[in-house]
Design an enzyme around this catalytic site. Structure first.
Site, mmCIF file in Angstrom:
data_model
loop_
_atom_site.group_PDB
_atom_site.id
_atom_site.type_symbol
_atom_site.label_atom_id
_atom_site.label_comp_id
_atom_site.label_asym_id
_atom_site.label_seq_id
_atom_site.Cartn_x
_atom_site.Cartn_y
_atom_site.Cartn_z
ATOM 1 N N CYS A 142 84.882 50.825 30.490
ATOM 2 C CA CYS A 142 84.256 49.807 29.642
ATOM 3 C C CYS A 142 84.851 49.824 28.232
ATOM 4 O O CYS A 142 85.989 49.401 28.070
ATOM 5 C CB CYS A 142 82.745 49.956 29.663
ATOM 6 S SG CYS A 142 81.944 48.360 29.391
ATOM 7 N N HIS B 97 81.556 49.905 35.377
ATOM 8 C CA HIS B 97 81.127 51.308 35.308
ATOM 9 C C HIS B 97 81.101 51.924 36.707
ATOM 10 O O HIS B 97 80.074 51.897 37.374
ATOM 11 C CB HIS B 97 79.710 51.395 34.720
ATOM 12 C CG HIS B 97 79.647 51.049 33.273
ATOM 13 N ND1 HIS B 97 79.597 51.998 32.274
ATOM 14 C CD2 HIS B 97 79.627 49.852 32.647
ATOM 15 C CE1 HIS B 97 79.551 51.399 31.096
ATOM 16 N NE2 HIS B 97 79.562 50.093 31.291
ATOM 17 N N GLU C 19 80.905 54.875 37.476
ATOM 18 C CA GLU C 19 80.020 56.059 37.532
ATOM 19 C C GLU C 19 78.639 55.737 38.095
ATOM 20 O O GLU C 19 77.927 56.627 38.537
ATOM 21 C CB GLU C 19 79.904 56.711 36.143
ATOM 22 C CG GLU C 19 79.110 55.957 35.087
ATOM 23 C CD GLU C 19 79.923 54.930 34.300
ATOM 24 O OE1 GLU C 19 80.974 54.481 34.808
ATOM 25 O OE2 GLU C 19 79.491 54.557 33.195
HETATM 26 N N1 GLN Z 1 80.742 47.508 23.509
HETATM 27 C C1 GLN Z 1 81.534 46.980 24.567
HETATM 28 C C2 GLN Z 1 81.022 45.639 25.059
HETATM 29 O O1 GLN Z 1 79.871 45.313 24.866
HETATM 30 C C3 GLN Z 1 81.627 47.974 25.712
HETATM 31 C C4 GLN Z 1 80.330 48.269 26.372
HETATM 32 C C5 GLN Z 1 80.337 49.520 27.221
HETATM 33 O O2 GLN Z 1 81.185 50.391 27.054
HETATM 34 N N2 GLN Z 1 79.371 49.647 28.099
HETATM 35 O O3 GLN Z 1 81.740 44.903 25.646
#
Ligand code: GLN
Length: 532
Positions: free
Chosen positions: A383, A509, A511
């Site tokens: 992310c 994600h 995970e």
């Molecule tokens: N802050 C970034 C976004 O909103 C990444 C979010 C995250 O790592 N879950 O796109």
């Protein structure tokens, strides 16, 4: 077919006794006896969900397929049970009140005075019974967050009392307590347990089973004493001794007969012994690694490891599947600079840059990625970690000085990570990100394909910003490829550098989709690359 049974797990004496792990372990044992089981967490705080909570407050926010932002215990449930949970599996006081207040505004209560009892408690009961509807599950385990005696958990205890009163044969209460060891006296002490059971009894709830957390074995005398003073049978006093790995807890609970007492008390007809061969194999591999690697985990919440719970467990599980012990080196992204990055990250077998929000520590993440890219160190960016990899590549390879994500620099001349169109006019922070499961199509010639061995996957998301497709051609011509895309929106979900040993950034994600019995292919692939 069994009628749905409800098991409540409460906690006494202190927090952090491992209610989530004990609940998940019991669920595992019941599932291994061929019962259909789900687990739910009721959290007594007033936030609607943990999505708006700082990880320092409450650890990681776990995201389900349906896009619910939930408590990290749901991660344990999914990893233990290998089943998907949903919004219905995590209810907070805030959500209960929101629903009651909405109904009040709609006139649902027909002019009645709306009160904690019965309206709030009924709403709680409904959210527990919701999971038991349609005979989808034989057993619904409901873990009540917080500690019995807290003001905020009173309505939950009252809901448990009422459900037990209404369905005495189908409800069971397991109370988790602490039996501390006083070194000076050389003794285990049962008084805190007695007091916390009294507290529960004052609320009208008699626990059926006590699970006692302890650092030392409980002998028969202590067990009998606890049973006698807490009004439970001897075999209902279950010891929960500290374990080396949380994944041993189901077996420890089985040795103590927890599953046996539960099915006896609830009159459930089931297999005589749980089938745990796969689980045991995992434990055997976990205890006997044939190699060790060290991975640097770069994030800004490293002081509280619960902030990265699912990542840590996914790495551990993927390691075990490769018979490899994964040692983690926690590196605070705020402390990494161009000057010290080499020293701080030297000797690592792989680098993982964690998800996150906001500016703090971002330049450190970018430095860590530069080091991984330039030195052919296996890299996984998740992310924000993926977004930082894109920024790093833009600045240092494409020569787009000051390239950035508009999350942090609205005036950047090169917004390589931009806000998603549908996010532009959103001002409400809670539950408004791109959340939950989305499809991703994978290119065959890629790290991702080598891991998944599939061209179409689904992964969970939690973000507002995305790769800016205006720059895609430039990136691809210069060596960073988009190897995974959402087929409906064209959002870039995976980037890789084919010339690098193993460099993969994912907007989703992974995970959140890793479990003991199904290690996540991307983590397995990353660990493989690190072991090479
Ligand atoms: N802050 C970034 C976004 O909103 C990444 C979010 C995250 O790592 N879950 O796109």
């Amino acid at each position: 077919m069994n009628k749905t049974k409800y098991i409540f797990v409460t906690g006494g004496v202190t927090s952090s006794l491992g209610k989530g792990i004990v609940s998940a372990s019991l669920a595992k044992l019941l599932q291994a006896r061929d019962l259909r089981v789900t687990i739910q967490k009721l959290d007594p705080y007033i936030n609607i969900d943990p999505g708006t909570l700082n990880p320092y407050e409450h650890g990681e926010c776990y995201v389900t397929n349906d896009g619910a932002e939930t408590d990290l215990d749901l991660g344990h449930y999914e990893r233990f049970l290998d089943i998907a949970t949903s919004q219905a599996n995590n209810i907070t006081t805030g959500r209960i009140y929101q629903s009651v207040i909405n109904k009040e505004r709609q006139g649902v209560y027909l002019g009645k005075t709306v009160q904690v009892i019965p309206h709030i408690t009924n709403e709680i009961i409904d959210s527990v019974k919701l999971l038991g509807e349609n005979n989808e599950y034989d057993v619904v385990i409901t873990e009540i967050g917080g500690t019995i005696g807290d003001i905020e958990s009173l309505p939950f205890a009252e809901a448990v009392r009422q459900m037990k009163w209404e369905m005495p044969k189908d409800c069971l209460v397991i109370h988790l307590t602490l039996v501390p060891y006083l070194a000076a006296a050389g003794e285990l002490k049962t008084k805190p347990t007695q007091h916390s059971v009294k507290k529960l009894q004052e609320l009208g709830v008699q626990p059926d089973i006590l699970v006692c957390r302890t650092e030392h074995e409980l002998d028969q005398d202590i067990r009998s004493k606890i049973a006698r003073f807490c009004n439970v049978s001897n075999e209902s006093v279950i010891q929960s001794i500290d374990a080396k790995s949380i994944y041993q807890v189901p077996l420890l609970m089985q040795e103590e007969g927890l599953d046996k007492v539960v099915i006896e008390k609830l009159g459930i007809k089931t297999k005589e012994f749980p089938e745990l061969a796969k689980w045991k194999k995992f434990l055997e591999n976990e205890a006997n690694p044939t190699s060790t690697i060290e991975i640097g985990l770069i994030g800004k919440y490293v002081e509280l490891q619960d902030s990265y719970k699912s990542i840590i467990e996914s790495l551990n599980i993927a390691g075990v599947s490769n018979s490899c012990k994964v040692k983690l080196k926690w590196i605070h992204s705020e402390k990494i600079t161009a000057k010290n990055v080499e020293k701080k990250l030297s000797g690592l077998d792989g680098i993982l840059v964690a998800p996150g929000f906001g500016e703090r520590g971002i330049e450190g993440k970018i430095e860590a990625i530069r080091l991984a890219r330039e030195n052919n160190v296996p890299f996984l960016g998740i992310c924000l970690g993926m977004q930082c990899a894109v920024i790093e590549y833009a600045r240092n390879v494409l020569d787009l000085a000051k390239a950035h994500t508009v999350e942090i620099d609205k005036e950047t001349p090169y917004p390589v990570i931009d806000i998603m169109e549908e996010q532009k006019n959103i001002s409400n922070m809670g539950g408004t990100m791109r959340l939950g499961e989305y499809k991703c199509e994978i290119l065959k010639d890629s790290n991702a394909y080598n891991c998944y061995e599939e061209t179409s996957i689904k992964e969970r998301h939690r973000h507002r910003y995305e790769f800016n497709n205006k720059y895609l051609e430039f990136f691809e011509k210069s060596g960073m490829k988009a190897t995974g895309k959402n087929p409906d929106t064209n959002l870039i979900e995976i980037v890789e550098i084919p010339a690098h040993k193993w460099f993969t950034g994912v907007q989703f994600h992974p995970e959140y989709k890793s479990s003991v019995e199904s290690p996540h292919p991307l983590f397995v692939g990353f660990i493989n690359a690190c072991m090479d």
